[in-house]
Write an enzyme that holds these catalytic residues in place. Structure first.
Site, PDB file in Angstrom:
ATOM      1  N   ARG A 107      52.053  27.975 -45.412  1.00 29.70           N
ATOM      2  CA  ARG A 107      53.337  27.852 -44.723  1.00 29.70           C
ATOM      3  C   ARG A 107      53.739  29.236 -44.224  1.00 29.70           C
ATOM      4  O   ARG A 107      53.546  30.216 -44.944  1.00 29.70           O
ATOM      5  CB  ARG A 107      54.381  27.310 -45.709  1.00 29.70           C
ATOM      6  CG  ARG A 107      55.357  26.360 -45.082  1.00 29.70           C
ATOM      7  CD  ARG A 107      56.204  25.715 -46.134  1.00 29.70           C
ATOM      8  NE  ARG A 107      57.125  26.670 -46.740  1.00 29.70           N
ATOM      9  CZ  ARG A 107      58.033  26.349 -47.653  1.00 29.70           C
ATOM     10  NH1 ARG A 107      58.127  25.108 -48.067  1.00 29.70           N
ATOM     11  NH2 ARG A 107      58.835  27.248 -48.144  1.00 29.70           N
ATOM     12  N   LYS A 117      60.782  23.619 -57.536  1.00 31.86           N
ATOM     13  CA  LYS A 117      61.881  22.694 -57.229  1.00 31.86           C
ATOM     14  C   LYS A 117      61.381  21.484 -56.432  1.00 31.86           C
ATOM     15  O   LYS A 117      61.762  20.356 -56.715  1.00 31.86           O
ATOM     16  CB  LYS A 117      62.971  23.400 -56.401  1.00 31.86           C
ATOM     17  CG  LYS A 117      63.649  24.554 -57.105  1.00 31.86           C
ATOM     18  CD  LYS A 117      64.850  25.054 -56.326  1.00 31.86           C
ATOM     19  CE  LYS A 117      64.513  25.640 -54.975  1.00 31.86           C
ATOM     20  NZ  LYS A 117      63.750  26.896 -54.988  1.00 31.86           N
ATOM     21  N   ARG A 120      72.671  28.127 -52.254  1.00 33.09           N
ATOM     22  CA  ARG A 120      71.910  29.367 -52.398  1.00 33.09           C
ATOM     23  C   ARG A 120      72.804  30.595 -52.337  1.00 33.09           C
ATOM     24  O   ARG A 120      72.314  31.713 -52.441  1.00 33.09           O
ATOM     25  CB  ARG A 120      70.892  29.457 -51.283  1.00 33.09           C
ATOM     26  CG  ARG A 120      69.449  29.146 -51.707  1.00 33.09           C
ATOM     27  CD  ARG A 120      68.642  29.125 -50.436  1.00 33.09           C
ATOM     28  NE  ARG A 120      67.266  29.387 -50.561  1.00 33.09           N
ATOM     29  CZ  ARG A 120      66.318  28.462 -50.456  1.00 33.09           C
ATOM     30  NH1 ARG A 120      66.625  27.197 -50.371  1.00 33.09           N
ATOM     31  NH2 ARG A 120      65.057  28.802 -50.475  1.00 33.09           N
ATOM     32  N   ARG A 142      61.912  36.822 -49.373  1.00 33.89           N
ATOM     33  CA  ARG A 142      62.599  35.648 -49.939  1.00 33.89           C
ATOM     34  C   ARG A 142      63.008  35.921 -51.383  1.00 33.89           C
ATOM     35  O   ARG A 142      64.086  35.510 -51.819  1.00 33.89           O
ATOM     36  CB  ARG A 142      61.692  34.410 -49.856  1.00 33.89           C
ATOM     37  CG  ARG A 142      61.478  33.954 -48.417  1.00 33.89           C
ATOM     38  CD  ARG A 142      60.435  32.881 -48.327  1.00 33.89           C
ATOM     39  NE  ARG A 142      60.863  31.634 -48.928  1.00 33.89           N
ATOM     40  CZ  ARG A 142      60.039  30.681 -49.329  1.00 33.89           C
ATOM     41  NH1 ARG A 142      58.743  30.835 -49.214  1.00 33.89           N
ATOM     42  NH2 ARG A 142      60.502  29.579 -49.867  1.00 33.89           N
ATOM     43  N   ARG A 188      49.636  28.955 -52.651  1.00 27.02           N
ATOM     44  CA  ARG A 188      50.278  27.748 -52.142  1.00 27.02           C
ATOM     45  C   ARG A 188      49.762  27.340 -50.753  1.00 27.02           C
ATOM     46  O   ARG A 188      49.629  28.178 -49.868  1.00 27.02           O
ATOM     47  CB  ARG A 188      51.781  28.004 -52.079  1.00 27.02           C
ATOM     48  CG  ARG A 188      52.585  26.753 -51.988  1.00 27.02           C
ATOM     49  CD  ARG A 188      53.828  26.896 -52.762  1.00 27.02           C
ATOM     50  NE  ARG A 188      54.892  27.397 -51.903  1.00 27.02           N
ATOM     51  CZ  ARG A 188      56.175  27.173 -52.140  1.00 27.02           C
ATOM     52  NH1 ARG A 188      56.544  26.483 -53.207  1.00 27.02           N
ATOM     53  NH2 ARG A 188      57.088  27.652 -51.357  1.00 27.02           N
TER      54      ARG A 188
HETATM   55  P1  AMP Z   1      62.882  26.507 -48.988  1.00 25.43           P
HETATM   56  O1  AMP Z   1      61.913  25.553 -48.388  1.00 25.43           O
HETATM   57  O2  AMP Z   1      63.953  25.846 -49.786  1.00 25.43           O
HETATM   58  O3  AMP Z   1      62.231  27.629 -49.747  1.00 25.43           O
HETATM   59  O4  AMP Z   1      63.661  27.207 -47.747  1.00 25.43           O
HETATM   60  C1  AMP Z   1      62.968  27.890 -46.723  1.00 25.43           C
HETATM   61  C2  AMP Z   1      63.927  28.753 -45.920  1.00 25.43           C
HETATM   62  O5  AMP Z   1      64.974  27.954 -45.378  1.00 25.43           O
HETATM   63  C3  AMP Z   1      64.660  29.840 -46.708  1.00 25.43           C
HETATM   64  O6  AMP Z   1      63.888  31.018 -46.826  1.00 25.43           O
HETATM   65  C4  AMP Z   1      65.892  30.054 -45.828  1.00 25.43           C
HETATM   66  O7  AMP Z   1      65.571  30.806 -44.664  1.00 25.43           O
HETATM   67  C5  AMP Z   1      66.218  28.648 -45.369  1.00 25.43           C
HETATM   68  N1  AMP Z   1      67.130  27.938 -46.301  1.00 25.43           N
HETATM   69  C6  AMP Z   1      66.859  26.829 -47.049  1.00 25.43           C
HETATM   70  N2  AMP Z   1      67.920  26.437 -47.767  1.00 25.43           N
HETATM   71  C7  AMP Z   1      68.910  27.318 -47.480  1.00 25.43           C
HETATM   72  C8  AMP Z   1      70.252  27.456 -47.929  1.00 25.43           C
HETATM   73  N3  AMP Z   1      70.809  26.624 -48.835  1.00 25.43           N
HETATM   74  N4  AMP Z   1      70.985  28.495 -47.416  1.00 25.43           N
HETATM   75  C9  AMP Z   1      70.473  29.347 -46.510  1.00 25.43           C
HETATM   76  N5  AMP Z   1      69.197  29.279 -46.058  1.00 25.43           N
HETATM   77  C10 AMP Z   1      68.406  28.271 -46.530  1.00 25.43           C
END
Ligand code: AMP
Length: 240
Positions: free
Chosen positions: A173, A27, A102, A184, A140
């Protein structure tokens, strides 16, 4: 990371591009291509939350342990961040939602938010095989300075372990550690995958793109083709 760049194409109507897919589906990479193409901003809830943690804000402190563990943060919090962000002037021509919604509760809130804006809404579902995701996330690396993502398999840096752009040493990360990746992916299956069924049942425009086998550039050209096929939306190249 949400600044829009100079566009090379222009859309005839404001568009909300919802990039949907599991962690590791690409994404973030596809968002960056679209930012460069259409000059509309990327709204990444993950980036916004990480920024709060980095700045040590009240929000950052309240979510740090959840983020570290790979669990979702509360709906109300992300809903409020997104509502504030899409109201800014740089979103007037459209925006990309990366990592939001999400949960189905977030999806409902998103519709309440987008309906009055009169945006053409399109959901791009990046479909990736589970084993491909595991392999991808293990390789990654991220630049701690500029945030550029690399992958030892699909997008290696020119010099191993070093950012191409600023020479910084790349890191894993924190939420890409194997035990966190598993958490996740479980959260995705339980809470996020149902959102795509919700979109389909609710007659949203959902495009499935195979993002397992194709190179990121090819996935992006598919997305360009899909957007060009939306009735009422024309995408014109910008002549400079
Ligand atoms: P990402 O970088 O999009 O993979 O997000 C990293 C982390 O941020 C996720 O594992 C969640 O803990 C939190 N997070 C990001 N977007 C959301 C969302 N829309 N709803 C809830 N938690 C989120």
């Amino acid at each position: 990371m949400s600044d829009s760049g100079p566009e090379t194409a222009r859309v005839s109507a404001p568009v909300a591009i919802i990039l949907f897919g599991s962690p590791g589906s690409g994404k973030g990479t596809q968002s960056k291509y679209i930012v460069d193409w259409l000059g509309i901003p990327q709204i990444s809830t993950g980036d916004m939350l990480r920024d709060h943690i980095r700045r040590g804000t009240e929000i950052g402190v309240s979510i740090a342990s959840r983020m570290r563990a790979g669990t979702l943060v509360p709906d109300e919090l992300v809903n409020a961040l997104v509502a504030e962000r899409v109201a800014r002037p740089d979103c007037a021509k459209g925006f990309i939602l990366d990592g939001y919604p999400r949960t189905t509760a977030q999806a409902r809130q998103m519709m309440r938010l987008l309906n009055p804006l009169g945006v053409e809404e399109v959901v791009i579902h990046l479909v990736v095989d589970y084993n491909v995701i595991i392999a991808r996330m293990q390789g990654r690396r991220v630049c701690p300075k500029c945030g550029t993502l690399y992958n030892s398999v699909s997008r290696p840096p020119k010099t191993e372990g070093i950012c191409d752009l600023d020479g910084e040493k790349l890191v894993v990360r924190e939420d890409d550690r194997p035990e966190v990746v598993r958490e996740r992916l479980e959260q995705y299956e339980a809470q996020t995958r149902p959102v795509i069924d919700f979109f389909r049942q609710d007659n949203h425009r959902v495009f499935d793109v195979d993002a397992s086998r194709e190179r990121p550039e090819t996935v992006f050209s598919r997305i360009q083709g899909m957007l060009a096929d939306i009735p009422g939306l024309t995408v014109k190249e910008v002549v400079v």
